[in-house]
Each structure stands twice: as structure tokens, then as C-alpha cells.
Design a protein around this motif. Structure first.
Motif, PDB file in Angstrom:
ATOM      1  N   ILE A   1      -9.601   5.923   6.854  1.00 27.51           N
ATOM      2  CA  ILE A   1      -8.223   6.343   6.560  1.00 27.51           C
ATOM      3  C   ILE A   1      -8.060   7.833   6.847  1.00 27.51           C
ATOM      4  CG2 ILE A   1      -6.530   6.675   4.716  1.00 27.51           C
ATOM      5  CD1 ILE A   1      -7.650   4.097   3.433  1.00 27.51           C
TER       6      ILE A   1
ATOM      7  N   ARG B   1     -12.392   4.441   3.101  1.00 22.10           N
ATOM      8  CA  ARG B   1     -11.644   5.679   2.897  1.00 22.10           C
ATOM      9  C   ARG B   1     -11.896   6.706   4.002  1.00 22.10           C
ATOM     10  NH1 ARG B   1     -12.382   3.252  -1.853  1.00 22.10           N
ATOM     11  NH2 ARG B   1     -10.746   3.446  -3.460  1.00 22.10           N
TER      12      ARG B   1
ATOM     13  N   LYS C   1      -6.077  -3.280   5.531  1.00 27.22           N
ATOM     14  CA  LYS C   1      -5.613  -2.404   4.457  1.00 27.22           C
ATOM     15  C   LYS C   1      -5.620  -0.951   4.926  1.00 27.22           C
ATOM     16  CE  LYS C   1      -8.655  -4.095   1.598  1.00 27.22           C
ATOM     17  NZ  LYS C   1      -9.499  -4.361   0.406  1.00 27.22           N
ATOM     18  N   GLU C   2      -6.713  -0.565   5.588  1.00 28.70           N
ATOM     19  CA  GLU C   2      -6.818   0.807   6.072  1.00 28.70           C
ATOM     20  C   GLU C   2      -5.720   1.114   7.091  1.00 28.70           C
ATOM     21  OE1 GLU C   2     -10.921  -0.609   4.911  1.00 28.70           O
ATOM     22  OE2 GLU C   2      -9.250  -1.394   6.092  1.00 28.70           O
TER      23      GLU C   2
ATOM     24  N   VAL D   1      -1.852   9.584   0.106  1.00 30.02           N
ATOM     25  CA  VAL D   1      -2.618  10.048   1.264  1.00 30.02           C
ATOM     26  C   VAL D   1      -1.817  11.071   2.061  1.00 30.02           C
ATOM     27  CG1 VAL D   1      -3.555   9.346   3.500  1.00 30.02           C
ATOM     28  CG2 VAL D   1      -4.067   7.996   1.468  1.00 30.02           C
TER      29      VAL D   1
ATOM     30  N   ILE E   1      -2.323   1.544   5.382  1.00 28.13           N
ATOM     31  CA  ILE E   1      -2.252   2.800   4.635  1.00 28.13           C
ATOM     32  C   ILE E   1      -2.070   3.967   5.607  1.00 28.13           C
ATOM     33  CG2 ILE E   1      -3.553   4.420   3.200  1.00 28.13           C
ATOM     34  CD1 ILE E   1      -4.834   1.992   1.832  1.00 28.13           C
TER      35      ILE E   1
ATOM     36  N   GLN F   1      -0.339   4.187  -2.213  1.00 35.03           N
ATOM     37  CA  GLN F   1      -1.514   4.812  -1.619  1.00 35.03           C
ATOM     38  C   GLN F   1      -1.136   5.655  -0.395  1.00 35.03           C
ATOM     39  OE1 GLN F   1      -1.419   1.681  -2.606  1.00 35.03           O
ATOM     40  NE2 GLN F   1      -3.125   1.379  -4.034  1.00 35.03           N
ATOM     41  N   SER F   2      -0.211   5.123   0.425  1.00 32.13           N
ATOM     42  CA  SER F   2       0.222   5.863   1.610  1.00 32.13           C
ATOM     43  C   SER F   2       0.893   7.172   1.221  1.00 32.13           C
ATOM     44  CB  SER F   2       1.193   5.012   2.440  1.00 32.13           C
ATOM     45  OG  SER F   2       0.542   3.896   3.008  1.00 32.13           O
TER      46      SER F   2
ATOM     47  N   VAL G   1      -7.279   7.735  -1.941  1.00 31.41           N
ATOM     48  CA  VAL G   1      -6.832   6.358  -2.181  1.00 31.41           C
ATOM     49  C   VAL G   1      -7.417   5.866  -3.497  1.00 31.41           C
ATOM     50  CG1 VAL G   1      -6.941   3.979  -1.348  1.00 31.41           C
ATOM     51  CG2 VAL G   1      -6.603   5.856   0.270  1.00 31.41           C
TER      52      VAL G   1
ATOM     53  N   VAL H   1       0.837  -1.204   0.000  1.00 31.03           N
ATOM     54  CA  VAL H   1       0.000   0.000   0.000  1.00 31.03           C
ATOM     55  C   VAL H   1       0.873   1.257   0.000  1.00 31.03           C
ATOM     56  CG1 VAL H   1      -1.921  -1.149   1.149  1.00 31.03           C
ATOM     57  CG2 VAL H   1      -0.157  -0.030   2.535  1.00 31.03           C
TER      58      VAL H   1
END
Length: 470
Positions: A404, A401, A213-214, A158, A217, A154-155, A393, A151
Motif C-alpha cells: 500500500i 501494508r 484489498k490493497e 492512508v 485502498i 482506511q483510504s 492501515v 476500505v
């Protein structure tokens, strides 16, 4: 070199500012080690009672225990009982109940009260810093490099959005709406970029969402956010001091942060094999936990020495040793690190709460009224800007989301660092200083319960990041 001198001034001046009064008074009156120890012991008693009482109460209410530790700190701190207070709050030994107890029960001389108070506070500060180092090391151990890399893009997105949106909106709003001059407006915008990885990661662990996953991230984004925050702090502090940005210093921080984190991950395999080899050869108690803590403390030192944060070094050390779960040594390490964390980590969270001065909420003080109006604006930008970054994301279908974004909201100790540096630089007016502190308070206390709400109690474990082959 000018850049390195500036770095030293920016990152070491808080420490020198605390130690200088001690050294000045030491020429006349020296603190007795026995009295300093007695004060620290009484402070730890208060901290542990506040931690346990607050944690149990908030757990009973259905909130994360970490929020109870923060509130417990508020109760025993500068806002209420004055049991655990610090010089940085603008108080002296006469306000400390602990010092009064030492005078009444342990024979502390009144003329030695101030130097004892200063020294005792320094010890508690160090213990709190060690506590957050242990916390981030533990979080690193519980994380998985493969999951974070999975991830990673994505990180990065974000974190970038979560830094850019609040910074731009906050700075523009302060200048356009409140007609604040450029330097303090930029400082306020910079304070909005922070994220407290310690508070968020603790809450994620408590609600069993760290390895989703959240959670991964959020954790990856918080680490990147932390690095960006350090760079922004150095650049903005340079701007406040000299009126111009120190490009050399900014480039130095960017390069050192990148090399440090990437190098730690790449050396992970070597550290794992070496750690297991030596740990299996040791036959005495602590064969796993002592070498592991040695690595964690050394990497924390390296992080601090290159003018990053020690907690980033601790987290990197945990990541380095993350591939031990299937070994006997690894299972032993995970078991033994827990009681150490239980003893040291609460000191950090309680002291964060203890330093929170709710007096900034008092509208009866004229200076606070303007600050409250500005604070409302900063709080809205702080929350909306971070929540919005969760919706950046991409490429993932079934992902929360909103969770997150909420996970990036708390500013915690990182926001307090921004406020402290801004105040010390003289760039902030009293009203703006109050507003930033209030923003830090609200986002820190609001995020933990919101994080539990947005995740939900019945969320399936199927959302965990799947294992990758190779």
C-alpha cells in the motif's frame, strides 16, 4: 470574487501561457492545418513505436509495461532523440527532429516552423489528456463502489498520513537543513504530497491487483490524495504569489471536491438504470460505448469546470457505471473500451517520459550539484513518507501494508504540475527546481517495479475484497 479570480489564474495560466505565443505569432504567420496534422502524425508514429518497443522490452524483463512506455518516452523526448519535445521544456522548433523532417519532406516553410511546432505540441497535449481521462474512466469501470466504501476509512487515513508526513518533513527539512526560505520550502514540501493515480492504477491493473484489498485502498487513497493535492497546490501557489493564503479559495476547493465526488456516487443508481435503458433501445454500432464516453467526457468537463481535475470526473463516471458487470450492455462496454484505451493511453505515458529532462542529473553543471544534494533529501522523504502511510492501515488483518505504501510513491504527472507551477511562480531557485524534478523522475520510475516486487508473483486471489450483501 477574488477567490474565483485567483482560481482562474492558477489553473488556467498554464494553458494561456502555451496559447499566448501562438496567438502572438498568428498575427504575422499562421500555422497551416495540413502541416500541423503532418507533425502530429509523425509524432504519433514515434510515440506508438516507443510505447510498443518499450512495453514489450520491459515485459520481457519482467517489469510492468507502463515503465517501458515511460522509458520509451524518455528515449524519443528531450533527453535523447528530440523526436517528441514540448515548448515547456525550454526548447523551440529548431530542436525538434519532427519539424526538421517536415521541412525536408513536406515543404514546411522555415518561417512557419515555430508556430507549427507550438500548435503540434498543443494537439499532442490534448491527446495525452484525453488518454489519461480514458484510463481513469476504465479504472473506474473496473472498480467497485462497495469495495471502495468498504476500505474508505482506511483510504482516508492512508491519504491523510501520506500527505501530512512528506509535507511536514520536507518543509521542515528544507528550512532547517538547507536554510531555504519559507515560501520555496513550503512549495517543495507540497510537491512531495502528490501521488500519480494514473501510473499506480495502470500498474495495479497489469499485475492483477486492482481489486485486492490493497489495490482498493491504494486507489481510494490516491483519489483522496489527488483532491488534497489540488487544494494544497492552490493554497501554496496563492502563498507564492501574494505572500498570504487565500482562505476563500481553499474552502471553495474543499467544498466543491466533496460535493462532486459524493454526489457522483449517490447518483450512481440513477445513472446505471438510465444508461441501461437507453443503451438497450439503441440498435446501431456503439450503443454502449458512445453513451458511456459521453457521460465520462461530460463528468470530466464538470470536474475541470469547478476547478478540480478532469481525471477525477472521469474516474467518478467509471464508478457511476460500475454496476453493469452482470448485464449484456455492461459486458459489451468493457469489451469496447479496451481498444480505445490501447490507442489513447500510451500517448499519455510516453509524453510524460518525453518531457523528462535527464539533463538535471549532470553534475558537471554547477547549478545541478546543489540540486542533487537537495534531491537526495527530497527523494528519501518522498519514498519514506509514502511507504510509512501504508502502515497506518488499521482494522485489517491479512493485508500487505508495504505494498500500500509503495503504491502511493510515484509522483508522475501530478508532481510535474507542482514543479511547473512553482517554477512559473518564481518561488523556486534553479537548484530547488532541479531537485523537485529529479524527485519526480526517481519516484515515478522506481515505484512500478517495486510494486510488483512487494506484491509478489504468487499472491493468492483470495485476498480480493469480498462481496458485501445489500
Amino acid at each position: 470574487m477574488a477567490g474565483s479570480n485567483f482560481v482562474s489564474e492558477i489553473f488556467l495560466f498554464p494553458l494561456s501561457g502555451k496559447i499566448a505565443p501562438i496567438l502572438a505569432m498568428a498575427t504575422e504567420i499562421k500555422a497551416e492545418p495540413a502541416m500541423v496534422l503532418a507533425g502530429v502524425l509523425l509524432s504519433l508514429v514515434a510515440i506508438y513505436i516507443a510505447s510498443k518497443a518499450g512495453g514489450e522490452f520491459f515485459n520481457w524483463l519482467g517489469f510492468p509495461p507502463v515503465l517501458g512506455e515511460l522509458v520509451g518516452g524518455v528515449v524519443i523526448g528531450i533527453s535523447a532523440l528530440n523526436l517528441v519535445i514540448f515548448p515547456e521544456n525550454g526548447v523551440d522548433s529548431s530542436a525538434s527532429i519532427i519539424v526538421k523532417m517536415l521541412e525536408l519532406t513536406a515543404g514546411l516553410a522555415p518561417d512557419a516552423a515555430e508556430v507549427t511546432f507550438q500548435a503540434q505540441s498543443e494537439v499532442l497535449e490534448v491527446l495525452a489528456e484525453i488518454g489519461v481521462i480514458i484510463l481513469l474512466f476504465e479504472i473506474g469501470l473496473e472498480s467497485n463502489i462497495k469495495d471502495l466504501m468498504q476500505v474508505g476509512v482506511q483510504s482516508l487515513v492512508v491519504a491523510t498520513v501520506g500527505v501530512t508526513l512528506p509535507f511536514v518533513a520536507g518543509t521542515a527539512g528544507m528550512m532547517g537543513i538547507f536554510h531555504v526560505s519559507a515560501v520555496p520550502a513550503i512549495f517543495a514540501g507540497a510537491a512531495l504530497t502528490a501521488t500519480s493515480i494514473g501510473i499506480t492504477s495502470r500498474v495495479l491493473t497489469e499485475i492483477n491487483r486492482l481489486n485486492t484489498k490493497e489495490g482498493q485502498i491504494i486507489l481510494g487513497a490516491a483519489v483522496i490524495d489527488d483532491v488534497m493535492g489540488i487544494i494544497i497546490l492552490a493554497v501554496v501557489a496563492s502563498l507564492a504569489k501574494t505572500g498570504e493564503v487565500d482562505i476563500i479559495n481553499a474552502v471553495y476547493l474543499i467544498v466543491s471536491a466533496s460535493v462532486f465526488l459524493v454526489g457522483a456516487v449517490l447518483l450512481g443508481r440513477f445513472f446505471n438504470d438510465t444508461f441501461i435503458f437507453f443503451a438497450e433501445k439503441f440498435k446501431t454500432r456503439g450503443r454502449a460505448v458512445i453513451p458511456a464516453l459521453t457521460i465520462a467526457l461530460f463528468m470530466s468537463y464538470v470536474g475541470a469546470a469547478i476547478h478540480l481535475e478532469a481525471i477525477l470526473g472521469a474516474f467518478a463516471a467509471g464508478l457511476v457505471l460500475d454496476n453493469l458487470h452482470e448485464t449484456e450492455v455492461g459486458r459489451e462496454l468493457e469489451k469496447l473500451i479496451l481498444p480505445i484505451s490501447d490507442v489513447l493511453v500510451p500517448i499519455f505515458f510516453v509524453t510524460v517520459g518525453a518531457k523528462t529532462n535527464l539533463g538535471v542529473l549532470n553534475p558537471a553543471v554547477p547549478a545541478n550539484r546543489e540540486g542533487l544534494v537537495i534531491a537526495i533529501f527530497l527523494i528519501v522523504v518522498a519514498i519514506v513518507g509514502k511507504v510509512a502511510c501504508g502502515f497506518s492501515v488499521f482494522g485489517l488483518g491479512n493485508v500487505n501494508r508495504l505494498a500500500i505504501g509503495v503504491g502511493m510513491v510515484p509522483r508522475g504527472e501530478v508532481g510535474l504540475v507542482f514543479a511547473a507551477v512553482g517554477s512559473a511562480s518564481g518561488a523556486l531557485s534553479p537548484a530547488l527546481d532541479v531537485a523537485i524534478i529529479l524527485m519526480v523522475i526517481i519516484t515515478t520510475f522506481l515505484a512500478p517495479p517495486l510494486l510488483r516486487v512487494v506484491f509478489g508473483e504468487g499472491e493468492p486471489e483470495a485476498e480480493e475484497v469480498p462481496e458485501t450483501s445489500g
